[in-house]
Each structure stands twice: as structure tokens, then as C-alpha cells.
Design an enzyme around this catalytic site. Structure first.
Site: not given
Ligand code: ADP
Length: 164
Positions: A17, A41, A90, A129
């Protein structure tokens, strides 16, 4: 002045990040890193903790601001009058989801909000993460993935720190 918003969950922020933040901050006059407060979440870190980690990591970057938001990203963009969203890519696995999101946001914003993608630096292409949290759970070495103060918080959260 050209501004952009870099939204995400950042639970927690990783060097991946941070790499995107630094590069986007070089492209735009102002970058707002926006931490999503998603009630659906259950993140490991609270919004305040995630915001504070990002503030610490970006304290030397003068044109980077850290904020949090809830609800739809485009509503947040409209409220700030910022019409460029930055996202990191990514691998191809990110692509489909990101493409869908960006097209949806463009449509919802009446073609006002565009998303630009920065591809990850190769050395962070495997970093997420979730993998960082998995490693932390088993008290693995996090030094290549997150700054020390994030590793420390992760160790405390998973009960691996005697100083807790
Ligand atoms: P979200 O839940 O919104 O995907 P994340 O915090 O997981 O939030 O990611 C925020 C953004 O950062 C996404 O665009 C994601 O693709 C990007 N990102 C995450 N990890 C990396 C990395 N290692 N390299 C580059 N970009 C990354």
C-alpha cells in the site's frame, strides 16, 4: 490542483500500500488515502487504528492526507469534488474485480469519476493484508511486509507480545 483518492480497507497497511501511496503522491498534487469504514466487514483493526497507522507511515509526505469514509465511494468522491480514484493492481486475479468496480463507479457517477491503476512493484506483488494477518497469527517474521509499529500492533492483537 489535481487530486486523487486512494480508497481501501488497509487492515492493516502493508509496504505494498505504501508503495502505491508514494508513487501516486508523486503523480498528483494531493492524494487522499481513504480508509473504508465498512460495517459489513469485521476488520482486525478499527478505523481509527487503521487511520493512525497510515498517518504514521505518511507523516513525511506533505501532499498526502488520511481520512475515513463510509457508504459509496462515488458519494465520497463527489462530496470532496475529487474525480480520480487510484487503485493498485497486483496480479491478473485483481483485474476482474477492479475492472468491474471501476466501470460501476464510472457509471454511478455519470462518467465523472475515473479510476487509474498503478501496477505493484514486483517485490510487493505477492503481498496482501490477509497474508500478513495469517503470518502474524503464527508469530512469523513480518519485517519485510509492514513497518515495525504495525508488526508490533499485530503481535499484540494476536497475543504474541509480553509487553501487552
Ligand atoms: P480493498 O478491500 O478495498 O481491496 P485493500 O486494503 O486490500 O482494500 O487494498 C487497497 C488497494 O491497494 C487495492 O487497490 C489493492 O489492489 C491495493 N493493494 C493491496 N496490496 C497491494 C500490494 N501489495 N501492491 C500494490 N497494491 C496493493
Amino acid at each position: 490542483m489535481k487530486s486523487a483518492i486512494y480508497p481501501g480497507t488497509f487492515d492493516p497497511m502493508t509496504y505494498g500500500h505504501l508503495d502505491i501511496i508514494k508513487r501516486a503522491a508523486n503523480i498528483f498534487d494531493e492524494l487522499v488515502v481513504a480508509v473504508l469504514d465498512n460495517k459489513d466487514k469485521t476488520p482486525l483493526f478499527s478505523v481509527d487504528e487503521r487511520v493512525n497507522i497510515l498517518k504514521e507511515a505518511t507523516k513525511d509526505l506533505n501532499n498526502v492526507k488520511i481520512e475515513s469514509f463510509g457508504g459509496l465511494l462515488i458519494d465520497y468522491c463527489m462530496s470532496k469534488k475529487i474525480y480520480v480514484v487510484v487503485r493498485g493492481l497486483r496480479a491478473v486475479t485483481d483485474f476482474e474485480y477492479e475492472l468491474q468496480m471501476s466501470q460501476m463507479n464510472r457509471k454511478l457517477s455519470n462518467h465523472k469519476v475515473d479510476t487509474i491503476f498503478l501496477n505493484t512493484s514486483l517485490k510487493y506483488s505477492y503481498l496482501s493484508s490477509s497474508s500478513v494477518k495469517q503470518i502474524a497469527q503464527f508469530n512469523g517474521d513480518l519485517s519485510a511486509f509492514v513497518p515495525d509499529y504495525v508488526a508490533e500492533r499485530l503481535r499484540m492483537r494476536f497475543g504474541h507480545n509480553n509487553k501487552e
